[in-house]
Design a protein around this motif. Structure first.
Motif, PDB file in Angstrom:
ATOM      1  N   THR A 161       0.787  -1.180  -0.069  1.00 13.89           N
ATOM      2  CA  THR A 161       0.112  -0.112  -0.007  1.00 13.89           C
ATOM      3  C   THR A 161       0.883   1.013  -0.117  1.00 13.89           C
ATOM      4  OG1 THR A 161      -1.403  -1.231   1.477  1.00 13.89           O
ATOM      5  CG2 THR A 161      -1.941   1.034   1.275  1.00 13.89           C
ATOM      6  N   GLN A 162       1.879   1.450   0.891  1.00 17.94           N
ATOM      7  CA  GLN A 162       3.025   2.354   0.998  1.00 17.94           C
ATOM      8  C   GLN A 162       3.561   2.535  -0.455  1.00 17.94           C
ATOM      9  OE1 GLN A 162       2.673   4.014   3.881  1.00 17.94           O
ATOM     10  NE2 GLN A 162       3.871   5.520   2.544  1.00 17.94           N
ATOM     11  N   ALA A 163       3.966   1.440  -1.221  1.00 17.92           N
ATOM     12  CA  ALA A 163       4.565   1.493  -2.514  1.00 17.92           C
ATOM     13  C   ALA A 163       3.555   2.085  -3.458  1.00 17.92           C
ATOM     14  CB  ALA A 163       5.120   0.266  -2.721  1.00 17.92           C
ATOM     15  N   VAL A 164       2.416   1.925  -3.353  1.00 19.63           N
ATOM     16  CA  VAL A 164       1.532   2.355  -4.442  1.00 19.63           C
ATOM     17  C   VAL A 164       1.324   4.000  -4.131  1.00 19.63           C
ATOM     18  CG1 VAL A 164      -0.660   2.378  -5.362  1.00 19.63           C
ATOM     19  CG2 VAL A 164       0.348   0.114  -4.731  1.00 19.63           C
ATOM     20  N   LEU A 165       1.176   4.220  -2.774  1.00 21.04           N
ATOM     21  CA  LEU A 165       1.117   5.660  -2.353  1.00 21.04           C
ATOM     22  C   LEU A 165       2.342   6.409  -2.927  1.00 21.04           C
ATOM     23  CD1 LEU A 165      -0.677   8.034  -0.983  1.00 21.04           C
ATOM     24  CD2 LEU A 165       1.017   7.376   1.146  1.00 21.04           C
ATOM     25  N   GLU A 166       3.492   5.659  -2.454  1.00 17.59           N
ATOM     26  CA  GLU A 166       4.771   6.516  -3.034  1.00 17.59           C
ATOM     27  C   GLU A 166       4.934   6.864  -4.596  1.00 17.59           C
ATOM     28  OE1 GLU A 166       7.071   7.614  -1.073  1.00 17.59           O
ATOM     29  OE2 GLU A 166       6.494   6.817   0.777  1.00 17.59           O
ATOM     30  N   THR A 167       4.413   5.777  -5.338  1.00 18.62           N
ATOM     31  CA  THR A 167       4.123   5.728  -6.942  1.00 18.62           C
ATOM     32  C   THR A 167       3.326   6.980  -7.007  1.00 18.62           C
ATOM     33  OG1 THR A 167       4.494   3.491  -6.837  1.00 18.62           O
ATOM     34  CG2 THR A 167       4.003   4.454  -8.780  1.00 18.62           C
ATOM     35  N   ILE A 168       2.444   7.351  -6.421  1.00 15.72           N
ATOM     36  CA  ILE A 168       1.290   8.174  -6.880  1.00 15.72           C
ATOM     37  C   ILE A 168       1.963   9.627  -6.447  1.00 15.72           C
ATOM     38  CG2 ILE A 168      -1.123   9.177  -6.154  1.00 15.72           C
ATOM     39  CD1 ILE A 168      -0.977   6.754  -8.031  1.00 15.72           C
ATOM     40  N   LEU A 169       2.351   9.644  -5.163  1.00 13.92           N
ATOM     41  CA  LEU A 169       3.210  10.925  -4.756  1.00 13.92           C
ATOM     42  C   LEU A 169       4.464  11.291  -5.980  1.00 13.92           C
ATOM     43  CD1 LEU A 169       3.213  10.485  -0.977  1.00 13.92           C
ATOM     44  CD2 LEU A 169       1.589  11.774  -2.373  1.00 13.92           C
ATOM     45  N   ALA A 170       5.115  10.389  -6.380  1.00 12.57           N
ATOM     46  CA  ALA A 170       6.070  10.590  -7.293  1.00 12.57           C
ATOM     47  C   ALA A 170       5.523  11.427  -8.559  1.00 12.57           C
ATOM     48  CB  ALA A 170       6.812   9.223  -7.493  1.00 12.57           C
ATOM     49  N   LEU A 171       4.176  11.212  -8.535  1.00 12.28           N
ATOM     50  CA  LEU A 171       3.689  12.084 -10.136  1.00 12.28           C
ATOM     51  C   LEU A 171       3.572  13.423  -9.614  1.00 12.28           C
ATOM     52  CD1 LEU A 171       1.047   9.476 -10.680  1.00 12.28           C
ATOM     53  CD2 LEU A 171       3.139   9.709 -11.838  1.00 12.28           C
TER      54      LEU A 171
END
Ligand SMILES: Nc1nc2c(ncn2[C@@H]2O[C@H](COP(=O)(O)OP(=O)(O)OP(=O)(O)O)[C@@H](O)[C@H]2O)c(=O)[nH]1
Ligand SMILES: [Mg+2]
Length: 470
Positions: free
Chosen positions: A109-119
């Motif tokens: 979940t954290q990894a998906v959030l990080e990916t979204i934040l990286a956008l």
């Protein structure tokens, strides 16, 4: 008045402002089947689409769900997900929103959030989604506060009460009050415009009636606050009595668990213990205390002090008297003293250990109930009695609207003061301009409840109570 924000009519969708996109995990931290990451703001769908492999989300309609993969900047798959799309204004926040359901592990979940934040999307602050919903007129302030209450509700009644507020029932009342004041103000101010002609548009008798009625209505609502507080936070119930009276045993019996240590040694409980317990939808916080006695033991003496403090703070005091021992004169005095000290706080006197009670009729002891925790005798009756006494003299009816927030109570009190002072001005034959000042102040006070009038400080303090992702 620079920091005054005016929210729009909750039903008016035309005023949606789309702010910069924000994202947060909307589900609790931990392992679960799925977790949801919420992304809301301007071009949220277009942004998420950059990391989404599957359907082209930009093309898709509102309220549709799409299977795909979230991939990072290197093109590696982070997780398989479902993306639910909401076009503005048909979303919780009123903004364009994507809810990404991914696998429920903490790391994934954290990894998906990080990916979204990286956008280039900002992490959301606590309550920021709900705050945007409020600012976009999706709900009024009292409804937004109800969302927090709903999440924190610890009993069926508290949940009920939050639901009512969420439906906007408090807001409805407040709007009616405001309309009455607006009507009154209009009458008075019209008169002001024609002051030279010395006309009285406002029928003073009618105005007085209107304001008196309003004061009564506000009072009624204010009277529900005590009940509202009990429903929301629970009835603080303290068990007191001499050492060995059976306080800890009763607490364990009520909650159905061995929460407090029980021994035959007097002075077993040294510190107060709070236990959450719910009966017929009403929440109680039961406090077991150290038995009251003079003692040389430093630890026990501190415990007795805490018992007395718990007694002072209680909403319901339950004094337990061991029926297997003859009451001493000192004990009788003690009971009378506590009963008096309880004042308006409901106080019940319970005889314990009925199974081994001495066979003695003591007219001077006025027990509300005699129980045996060990033999489960009259325990059901005790529960009923506790609820009844906790709510006596309180406005309590399952369907009635309750004021549960101290912020709302304060605003209502201020509004009542201003209405009272308008009434006084009327009595003293003051001119319309004085009346108008009071009425406008009352209007402002009521407006802070629904959020028609508010400022950044109030908003910050309200929304900081929320969890991130709500
Ligand atoms: N026969 C009988 N004994 C009981 C009953 N309730 C409690 N006892 C006994 O009374 C003794 C004291 O009980 P506790 O619950 O520890 O009493 P307390 O009031 O918490 O005592 P302190 O913590 O010392 O203040 C224990 O031996 C219990 O088993 C009852 O209903 N019947
Ligand atoms: Mg005890």
């Amino acid at each position: 008045m620079n920091n005054t924000t005016t929210a729009s009519d909750p039903t008016d969708d035309a005023t949606i402002t789309e702010r910069k996109p924000i994202a947060a995990i909307a589900t609790p931290v931990g392992e679960g089947g799925i977790a949801v990451i919420r992304v809301s703001g301007k071009n949220a769908i277009e942004k998420v689409n950059e990391a989404f492999r599957g359907a082209d989300l930009i093309e898709k309609e509102s309220h549709t769900v799409h299977f795909g993969k979230i991939t990072d900047a290197q093109g590696d798959v982070v997780d398989e997900v479902l993306a639910t799309l909401f076009h503005a204004p048909r979303s919780y926040t009123g903004e364009e929103t994507v809810e990404i359901s991914c696998h429920g592990g903490v790391l994934v979940t954290q990894a998906v959030l990080e990916t979204i934040l990286a956008l280039g999307i900002q992490p959301a602050e606590a309550g920021e989604f709900t705050q945007r919903a409020f600012l976009n007129g999706k709900m009024e302030l009292s409804q937004a506060e109800a969302v927090a209450d709903l999440i924190h509700a610890k009993s069926a009644k508290a949940l009920d009460s939050a639901h009512q507020q969420l439906e906007g029932r408090l807001g409805e009342h407040i709007r009616e009050f405001r309309q009455q004041i607006i009507d009154a103000t209009a009458m008075v101010e019209l008169e002001l415009d024609f002051v030279e002609e010395d006309v009285e548009f406002a029928n003073r008798e009618q105005l007085r009636e209107l304001l008196a009625e309003l004061e009564e209505e506000i009072d009624k609502l204010l009277a529900t606050y005590e009940t509202g507080r009990l429903v929301k936070h629970g009835v603080r119930t303290v068990f007191i009595g001499l050492p060995n009276a059976g306080k800890s045993t009763l607490l364990n019996t009520l909650v159905g668990k061995d929460r407090a240590i029980v021994t035959e040694i007097a002075g077993t409980t040294r510190d107060t213990i709070d236990v959450d317990w719910s009966y017929e939808g009403l929440r109680f916080i039961l406090t077991d205390t150290a038995g009251l006695r003079e003692t040389e033991d430093v630890v026990e003496a501190e415990g007795v002090k805490r018992s007395q403090k718990a007694f002072r703070e209680a909403d319901l005091a339950v004094y337990l008297k061991d029926l297997s021992r003859e009451p001493t004169a000192a004990e009788r005095k003690d009971i009378a003293r506590f009963q008096k000290a309880a004042g308006d706080t409901p106080f019940v006197l319970i005889g314990t250990k009925k199974d081994i009670a001495l066979d003695l009729e003591d007219e001077r002891m006025d027990y509300d109930l005699k129980i045996s925790a060990l033999e489960d005798e009259k325990i059901a009756e005790l529960k009923k009695l506790m609820k009844q006494r906790a709510l006596e003299n309180k406005h309590y009816d399952a369907s009635s609207l309750l004021v549960t927030s101290s912020r709302h109570r304060d605003a209502l009190q201020k509004a009542r003061q201003n209405v009272q002072s308008a009434l006084q001005a009327l009595d003293q034959g003051m001119t319309g301009d004085f009346l108008s000042i009071d009425l406008r102040s009352a209007l402002k006070d009521l407006g802070t409840i629904t959020g028609e009038i508010t400022n950044e400080d109030i908003l910050d303090s309200i929304f900081s109570r929320f969890c991130i992702g709500k």
